[in-house]
Design a protein around this motif. Sequence first.
Motif, mmCIF file in Angstrom:
data_model
loop_
_atom_site.group_PDB
_atom_site.id
_atom_site.type_symbol
_atom_site.label_atom_id
_atom_site.label_comp_id
_atom_site.label_asym_id
_atom_site.label_seq_id
_atom_site.Cartn_x
_atom_site.Cartn_y
_atom_site.Cartn_z
ATOM 1 N N ALA A 119 0.825 -1.222 0.000
ATOM 2 C CA ALA A 119 0.000 0.000 0.000
ATOM 3 C C ALA A 119 0.855 1.267 0.000
ATOM 4 N N THR A 120 1.805 1.343 -0.922
ATOM 5 C CA THR A 120 2.666 2.521 -0.958
ATOM 6 C C THR A 120 2.865 2.979 -2.405
ATOM 7 N N THR A 121 3.718 3.953 -2.567
ATOM 8 C CA THR A 121 3.919 4.593 -3.868
ATOM 9 C C THR A 121 5.407 4.878 -4.047
ATOM 10 N N PRO A 122 5.881 5.076 -5.267
ATOM 11 C CA PRO A 122 7.304 5.388 -5.436
ATOM 12 C C PRO A 122 7.736 6.567 -4.566
ATOM 13 N N ALA A 123 8.818 6.363 -3.810
ATOM 14 C CA ALA A 123 9.309 7.388 -2.896
ATOM 15 C C ALA A 123 10.414 8.225 -3.507
ATOM 16 N N HIS A 226 -0.410 -4.865 -3.220
ATOM 17 C CA HIS A 226 -1.172 -3.617 -3.355
ATOM 18 C C HIS A 226 -2.663 -3.908 -3.488
ATOM 19 N N GLY A 227 -3.448 -3.167 -2.729
ATOM 20 C CA GLY A 227 -4.896 -3.305 -2.801
ATOM 21 C C GLY A 227 -5.441 -2.856 -4.143
ATOM 22 N N THR A 228 -6.360 -3.612 -4.679
ATOM 23 C CA THR A 228 -6.944 -3.248 -5.976
ATOM 24 C C THR A 228 -7.889 -2.064 -5.875
ATOM 25 N N GLU A 229 -8.250 -1.670 -4.639
ATOM 26 C CA GLU A 229 -9.193 -0.561 -4.464
ATOM 27 C C GLU A 229 -8.624 0.495 -3.525
ATOM 28 N N ASP A 230 -7.335 0.721 -3.616
ATOM 29 C CA ASP A 230 -6.672 1.724 -2.783
ATOM 30 C C ASP A 230 -7.092 3.110 -3.255
ATOM 31 N N PRO A 231 -7.795 3.894 -2.405
ATOM 32 C CA PRO A 231 -8.256 5.214 -2.858
ATOM 33 C C PRO A 231 -7.179 6.289 -2.792
ATOM 34 N N LEU A 232 -6.112 6.066 -2.014
ATOM 35 C CA LEU A 232 -5.045 7.059 -1.902
ATOM 36 C C LEU A 232 -3.992 6.848 -2.972
ATOM 37 N N PHE A 233 -3.515 5.619 -3.087
ATOM 38 C CA PHE A 233 -2.547 5.244 -4.114
ATOM 39 C C PHE A 233 -3.187 4.166 -4.985
ATOM 40 N N PRO A 234 -3.922 4.563 -6.014
ATOM 41 C CA PRO A 234 -4.582 3.569 -6.864
ATOM 42 C C PRO A 234 -3.614 2.495 -7.359
ATOM 43 N N LEU A 250 4.606 -8.317 -8.413
ATOM 44 C CA LEU A 250 3.408 -7.637 -7.932
ATOM 45 C C LEU A 250 2.314 -8.656 -7.657
ATOM 46 N N VAL A 251 1.744 -8.602 -6.453
ATOM 47 C CA VAL A 251 0.625 -9.462 -6.077
ATOM 48 C C VAL A 251 -0.556 -8.571 -5.697
ATOM 49 N N PRO A 252 -1.666 -8.640 -6.427
ATOM 50 C CA PRO A 252 -2.830 -7.820 -6.078
ATOM 51 C C PRO A 252 -3.544 -8.366 -4.846
ATOM 52 N N LEU A 253 -4.082 -7.454 -4.053
ATOM 53 C CA LEU A 253 -4.882 -7.820 -2.887
ATOM 54 C C LEU A 253 -6.320 -7.379 -3.167
ATOM 55 N N PRO A 254 -7.166 -8.298 -3.639
ATOM 56 C CA PRO A 254 -8.507 -7.937 -4.118
ATOM 57 C C PRO A 254 -9.365 -7.286 -3.032
ATOM 58 N N GLY A 255 -9.948 -6.158 -3.402
ATOM 59 C CA GLY A 255 -10.876 -5.479 -2.519
ATOM 60 C C GLY A 255 -10.254 -4.649 -1.425
ATOM 61 N N MET A 256 -8.934 -4.694 -1.282
ATOM 62 C CA MET A 256 -8.295 -3.951 -0.197
ATOM 63 C C MET A 256 -8.080 -2.505 -0.600
ATOM 64 N N ALA A 272 2.591 -15.241 0.450
ATOM 65 C CA ALA A 272 3.485 -14.505 -0.442
ATOM 66 C C ALA A 272 4.765 -14.090 0.275
ATOM 67 N N LEU A 273 4.643 -13.631 1.524
ATOM 68 C CA LEU A 273 5.817 -13.205 2.280
ATOM 69 C C LEU A 273 6.753 -14.373 2.582
ATOM 70 N N VAL A 274 6.185 -15.502 2.951
ATOM 71 C CA VAL A 274 7.017 -16.655 3.282
ATOM 72 C C VAL A 274 7.750 -17.137 2.027
ATOM 73 N N ALA A 275 7.033 -17.229 0.906
ATOM 74 C CA ALA A 275 7.678 -17.679 -0.339
ATOM 75 C C ALA A 275 8.747 -16.683 -0.789
ATOM 76 N N HIS A 276 8.452 -15.399 -0.661
ATOM 77 C CA HIS A 276 9.389 -14.360 -1.097
ATOM 78 C C HIS A 276 10.669 -14.378 -0.268
ATOM 79 N N THR A 277 10.523 -14.440 1.057
ATOM 80 C CA THR A 277 11.697 -14.418 1.921
ATOM 81 C C THR A 277 12.498 -15.721 1.792
ATOM 82 N N GLU A 278 11.816 -16.821 1.537
ATOM 83 C CA GLU A 278 12.527 -18.083 1.334
ATOM 84 C C GLU A 278 13.341 -18.050 0.045
#
Length: 282
Positions: A119-123, A226-234, A250-256, A272-278
């Motif tokens: 839930a973030t954006t390029p910094a 990233h949430g598919t319905e993020d109103p701040l950072f689409p 990128l893994v979408p989080l439906p409805g978030m 996703a986190l466990v697979a990624h860190t492994e």
Amino acid sequence: MGDVEICTQAFGAATDPPILLVGGAEASMDWWEDGFCARLAAAGRYVVRFDTRDTGRSTTFPVGAPTYSGEDMLTDVVRLPDALGLGPAHLVGISMGGGISQVVAARHPDRVASLTLIATTPATPGGPGRPELPPMSEELARKFAEPQPGPDWSDRESVIAYFLAGEHTFAGSLPVDEQRVRRIAGRAFDRSPVPAAAANHWLLGEGEEPDTTSLGDITAPTLVLHGTEDPLFPYAHGEALAREIPGATLVPLPGMGHQMPPPELWDTVVSALVAHTEAAAG
């Protein structure tokens, strides 16, 4: 650490790969819920959450006049794993914490075992190839244009109501579990000697020089959630991160919306986190 005290809590075995959870603005460690941390620990990760400056039991500063900068918040994330004897950590940052984590990964590649952005954006400034990212939703823009009075920070129920209203404002289509939010916000209030100090986070960045690093400088294996319905950072903001960070997934989080992943999404997020860190460790 130095002139500040940072309150931390760990889950799991210290011999497991370390995950450092970096929260968003105004958010104490309580928003990384016990159950979420416990699930990651049960999957063989050493999970560390912490109160950022001005939240929870960490050092607080004068309300409305913080004497630290965004750069100091970044330095805290760099120094904390070393202070805890962890070595390079898997950084997981959400919203403001995701922005901080991007810069840490770009500047200090030797400190970051992997990077996860929620839930973030390029910094960092975009190059000529970055398309213009979509703005916040019209509804959210209207709410920002007509701000409501803040809470009575000395009143527990007023502060809980403030965070509950914020959850509704930033949520997607997944139902808001009001009892869950009330429980987290109440716990955060009870742990915070100066609850009003958390609002200092919104004052950071004023007068600071923009960061000059590039997302292309990030070499850590990166996961974007990233949430598919993020109103701040689409959702396009998550796509931009995944496109500009080399090799990112990128893994979408439906409805978030723009929020901590609710329990309905923990299966997806934890897996996703466990697979990624492994994969990063392998």
